[in-house]
Design a protein around this motif. Structure first.
Motif, PDB file in Angstrom:
ATOM      1  N   VAL A 217      29.014 -24.565 -20.976  1.00  0.00           N
ATOM      2  CA  VAL A 217      28.062 -25.612 -20.590  1.00  0.00           C
ATOM      3  C   VAL A 217      26.813 -25.014 -19.946  1.00  0.00           C
ATOM      4  CG1 VAL A 217      27.687 -27.601 -19.089  1.00  0.00           C
ATOM      5  CG2 VAL A 217      29.823 -27.391 -20.357  1.00  0.00           C
ATOM      6  N   ILE A 218      26.988 -24.032 -19.067  1.00  0.00           N
ATOM      7  CA  ILE A 218      25.833 -23.408 -18.395  1.00  0.00           C
ATOM      8  C   ILE A 218      24.964 -22.671 -19.407  1.00  0.00           C
ATOM      9  CG2 ILE A 218      25.113 -21.673 -16.713  1.00  0.00           C
ATOM     10  CD1 ILE A 218      26.138 -24.246 -15.466  1.00  0.00           C
ATOM     11  N   ALA A 219      25.593 -21.931 -20.308  1.00  0.00           N
ATOM     12  CA  ALA A 219      24.834 -21.190 -21.328  1.00  0.00           C
ATOM     13  C   ALA A 219      24.065 -22.152 -22.223  1.00  0.00           C
ATOM     14  CB  ALA A 219      25.782 -20.327 -22.158  1.00  0.00           C
ATOM     15  N   THR A 220      24.724 -23.211 -22.651  1.00  0.00           N
ATOM     16  CA  THR A 220      24.088 -24.197 -23.530  1.00  0.00           C
ATOM     17  C   THR A 220      22.945 -24.906 -22.813  1.00  0.00           C
ATOM     18  OG1 THR A 220      26.235 -24.555 -24.601  1.00  0.00           O
ATOM     19  CG2 THR A 220      24.528 -26.178 -25.029  1.00  0.00           C
ATOM     20  N   THR A 221      23.154 -25.247 -21.568  1.00  0.00           N
ATOM     21  CA  THR A 221      22.108 -25.916 -20.775  1.00  0.00           C
ATOM     22  C   THR A 221      20.891 -25.012 -20.613  1.00  0.00           C
ATOM     23  OG1 THR A 221      23.775 -27.176 -19.537  1.00  0.00           O
ATOM     24  CG2 THR A 221      21.578 -27.008 -18.562  1.00  0.00           C
ATOM     25  N   THR A 222      21.135 -23.764 -20.247  1.00  0.00           N
ATOM     26  CA  THR A 222      20.034 -22.811 -20.027  1.00  0.00           C
ATOM     27  C   THR A 222      19.174 -22.645 -21.271  1.00  0.00           C
ATOM     28  OG1 THR A 222      21.390 -21.586 -18.427  1.00  0.00           O
ATOM     29  CG2 THR A 222      19.468 -20.444 -19.357  1.00  0.00           C
ATOM     30  N   ILE A 223      19.820 -22.399 -22.410  1.00  0.00           N
ATOM     31  CA  ILE A 223      19.083 -22.166 -23.654  1.00  0.00           C
ATOM     32  C   ILE A 223      18.340 -23.417 -24.097  1.00  0.00           C
ATOM     33  CG2 ILE A 223      19.362 -21.707 -26.119  1.00  0.00           C
ATOM     34  CD1 ILE A 223      19.510 -19.210 -24.310  1.00  0.00           C
ATOM     35  N   HIS A 224      18.933 -24.582 -23.930  1.00  0.00           N
ATOM     36  CA  HIS A 224      18.273 -25.806 -24.368  1.00  0.00           C
ATOM     37  C   HIS A 224      17.110 -26.205 -23.461  1.00  0.00           C
ATOM     38  CE1 HIS A 224      21.612 -26.180 -27.165  1.00  0.00           C
ATOM     39  NE2 HIS A 224      20.932 -27.127 -27.773  1.00  0.00           N
TER      40      HIS A 224
ATOM     41  N   ASN B 156      23.186 -24.042 -35.270  1.00  0.00           N
ATOM     42  CA  ASN B 156      23.504 -22.656 -35.620  1.00  0.00           C
ATOM     43  C   ASN B 156      22.500 -21.699 -35.006  1.00  0.00           C
ATOM     44  OD1 ASN B 156      22.713 -20.397 -37.929  1.00  0.00           O
ATOM     45  ND2 ASN B 156      24.907 -20.538 -37.526  1.00  0.00           N
ATOM     46  N   LEU B 157      21.227 -22.060 -35.046  1.00  0.00           N
ATOM     47  CA  LEU B 157      20.184 -21.199 -34.500  1.00  0.00           C
ATOM     48  C   LEU B 157      20.317 -21.048 -32.988  1.00  0.00           C
ATOM     49  CD1 LEU B 157      17.164 -22.537 -36.578  1.00  0.00           C
ATOM     50  CD2 LEU B 157      18.248 -20.292 -36.808  1.00  0.00           C
ATOM     51  N   TYR B 158      20.641 -22.138 -32.291  1.00  0.00           N
ATOM     52  CA  TYR B 158      20.810 -22.052 -30.838  1.00  0.00           C
ATOM     53  C   TYR B 158      22.115 -21.365 -30.447  1.00  0.00           C
ATOM     54  CZ  TYR B 158      16.773 -24.822 -29.296  1.00  0.00           C
ATOM     55  OH  TYR B 158      15.493 -25.250 -28.996  1.00  0.00           O
ATOM     56  N   GLU B 159      23.083 -21.332 -31.344  1.00  0.00           N
ATOM     57  CA  GLU B 159      24.379 -20.754 -31.000  1.00  0.00           C
ATOM     58  C   GLU B 159      24.294 -19.261 -30.694  1.00  0.00           C
ATOM     59  OE1 GLU B 159      28.373 -20.407 -30.114  1.00  0.00           O
ATOM     60  OE2 GLU B 159      27.111 -22.199 -30.299  1.00  0.00           O
TER      61      GLU B 159
ATOM     62  N   VAL C  49      16.666 -12.830 -30.161  1.00  0.00           N
ATOM     63  CA  VAL C  49      15.345 -13.384 -29.850  1.00  0.00           C
ATOM     64  C   VAL C  49      14.795 -14.133 -31.063  1.00  0.00           C
ATOM     65  CG1 VAL C  49      12.951 -12.808 -29.282  1.00  0.00           C
ATOM     66  CG2 VAL C  49      14.829 -11.655 -28.094  1.00  0.00           C
ATOM     67  N   GLY C  50      15.004 -13.565 -32.254  1.00  0.00           N
ATOM     68  CA  GLY C  50      14.538 -14.215 -33.473  1.00  0.00           C
ATOM     69  C   GLY C  50      15.185 -15.564 -33.690  1.00  0.00           C
ATOM     70  N   SER C  51      16.485 -15.628 -33.446  1.00  0.00           N
ATOM     71  CA  SER C  51      17.210 -16.886 -33.616  1.00  0.00           C
ATOM     72  C   SER C  51      16.714 -17.939 -32.624  1.00  0.00           C
ATOM     73  CB  SER C  51      18.709 -16.655 -33.431  1.00  0.00           C
ATOM     74  OG  SER C  51      19.449 -17.815 -33.735  1.00  0.00           O
ATOM     75  N   LEU C  52      16.480 -17.526 -31.377  1.00  0.00           N
ATOM     76  CA  LEU C  52      15.972 -18.454 -30.370  1.00  0.00           C
ATOM     77  C   LEU C  52      14.567 -18.933 -30.731  1.00  0.00           C
ATOM     78  CD1 LEU C  52      16.145 -19.944 -27.686  1.00  0.00           C
ATOM     79  CD2 LEU C  52      15.401 -17.834 -26.535  1.00  0.00           C
ATOM     80  N   ALA C  53      13.717 -18.019 -31.175  1.00  0.00           N
ATOM     81  CA  ALA C  53      12.352 -18.388 -31.542  1.00  0.00           C
ATOM     82  C   ALA C  53      12.348 -19.361 -32.721  1.00  0.00           C
ATOM     83  CB  ALA C  53      11.543 -17.134 -31.886  1.00  0.00           C
TER      84      ALA C  53
END
Length: 446
Positions: free
Chosen positions: A351-358, A333-336, A103-107
């Motif tokens: 691709v789905i994971a990357t799309t969702t997070i972005h 790196n943070l989004y990874e 959660v910290g990395s995503l924030a």
């Protein structure tokens, strides 16, 4: 939890991994904070404790997080889960705790997306001549940044930043992240060296160098110098229980982690010093104030300084391209970490994971533009050092000595010295906890 990282690609070369880790470490802290800390606390008076702490953290925290990720072949959720499973036969405890650095990395990535939006805009303005056209009118320069950093002030640039990050990450670890950093990091260093050489030749630059290399013995007695030097080293080396852990999980088993960690620490420090050797002398040539850090330095004061130079337009272009590469390598790196979590936990495709997070990152970033400073403060003061503390505790205290040493020594030609484990377990973990407490008390130390 199904761990499918073994079926995914990883880094294909030692230097691909090292450059990616350097990319994660080299960011805005090196460019808009480090030069100001060097200036505010007296040149070498700050650099001496800073380098001491870089050596400490690089030889303990960075090694530990890399080894934790590689040994578990997972990000913080899977890695923490493996540690608690080893100790208590219960991986759920660790997996739950591991959500904190995810959660910290995503924030932090979301906040960074706003900053990257500004950087993309200013890189574009430098290339089109828009920045140079402002001249040295501080009202225009300041007003431009004020509008950019306001509510919904950089929406299109947020989208562009997200698209750039997505384009790299969707291609995978070796095909996207590794290849991108192999281009961006060498280019960044070459351009920064070129800038430093140009600035060196300018009238008045010598005053900046004199300041950088001045040592004030009395200043070394100031506890704040040591606290802020530690904070700068701590955050600069990107130890937060997330990005370094996940990158470590992609590292081949036959590569030496102590060697890789040493190279990351060295090149991250070189990048920070290059930034100082560019910014402090440049500001000195214009008698500009050196007590202003953060976005104001990069988007207001340096614009004014560059525009006063004979070839300021070119200098501005080179500088903002450097900043763009530094920021982009950090944000991927943070989004990874959250992307890998979706792959690990829910078996999402890359691709789905990357799309969702972005998509999440883009929507939230658009709405927090006016409060991004406070957002980043909360994450960096509390969540990042908490993640680093938890990673150290899990790897060194929960998993235990035998597991930790085996993980660190795997792939190394020579086993790590007896100093590592006690230094990492007692000194580094304690220091990470101190970073959390000191940051809370002082309102941030890095």
């Amino acid at each position: 939890m199904d761990n499918n990282l073994k079926t995914r690609d990883g880094f294909k070369s030692k230097w691909g991994f090292i450059l990616a880790c350097i990319g994660s470490a080299v960011g805005m802290g090196n460019i808009w904070r480090f030069p100001i800390m060097v200036s505010a606390y007296g040149g070498m008076t700050f650099l001496i404790p800073y380098i001491i702490f870089v050596v400490l953290i690089g030889s303990t925290g960075v090694i530990s997080e890399m080894a934790l990720g590689r040994s578990a072949e997972a990000g913080p959720v899977g890695a923490f889960g493996k540690c608690t499973e080893l100790r208590w036969k219960n991986k759920k405890i660790g997996e739950t705790i591991g959500l904190i650095p995810v959660v910290g990395s995503l924030a932090l990535a979301i906040g960074y997306t706003c900053v990257m939006a500004w950087i993309f805009k200013y890189t574009f303005l430098s290339l089109t001549g828009g920045l140079y056209a402002m001249g040295q009118d501080m009202d225009v320069i300041g007003g431009t940044f004020g509008q950019t950093a306001s509510t919904f002030g950089a929406n299109i640039w947020v989208v562009i930043a997200i698209i750039a990050s997505f384009a790299i990450m969707a291609m995978g670890v070796s095909g996207g992240i590794e290849k991108a950093n192999k281009i961006m990091m060498p280019t960044l260093f070459i351009l920064f060296v070129g800038l430093a050489i140009y600035i060196f030749k300018l009238d008045g630059a010598s005053n900046g160098y004199k300041y950088i290399f001045t040592v004030n013995p009395e200043g070394l007695k100031d506890p704040k110098v040591w606290i802020y030097a530690f904070g700068q080293a701590f955050f600069s080396l990107s130890v937060a229980g997330s990005g370094t852990v996940i990158y470590g999980s992609y590292l081949p088993k036959n590569e030496s982690i102590p060697s890789s960690a040493r190279n990351v620490a060295i090149f991250d420090t070189i990048a920070a010093l290059l930034a100082a050797f560019v910014i402090i002398p440049a500001m000195a040539t214009a008698n500009a104030p050196l007590d202003t850090g953060g976005p104001g330095l990069m988007f207001i004061y340096l614009v004014n300084v560059f525009n006063g130079m004979t070839v300021g337009k070119i200098v501005g272009i080179v500088f903002y391209i450097c900043v763009l590469f530094a920021g982009l390598s950090s944000i991927i790196n943070l989004y990874e970490t959250p992307v890998a979590y979706l792959e690990e936990k829910f078996n999402f495709s890359r691709v789905i994971a990357t799309t969702t997070i972005h998509i999440i990152g883009c929507l939230v970033a658009i709405f927090i533009q006016a409060i991004v400073g406070g957002w980043m403060d909360v994450v960096s003061i509390y969540i990042c050092p908490l993640g680093a503390s938890l990673a150290g505790i899990m790897f060194l205290w929960v998993a235990g000595k035998d597991y930790a040493l085996s993980a660190v020594n795997q792939g190394a030609k020579k086993e790590i010295g007896g100093w590592y484990y006690p230094l990492a377990k007692y000194v580094y973990v304690t220091a990470a906890i101190i970073a959390l407490i000191a940051g809370a008390i002082l309102g941030g130390i890095g």
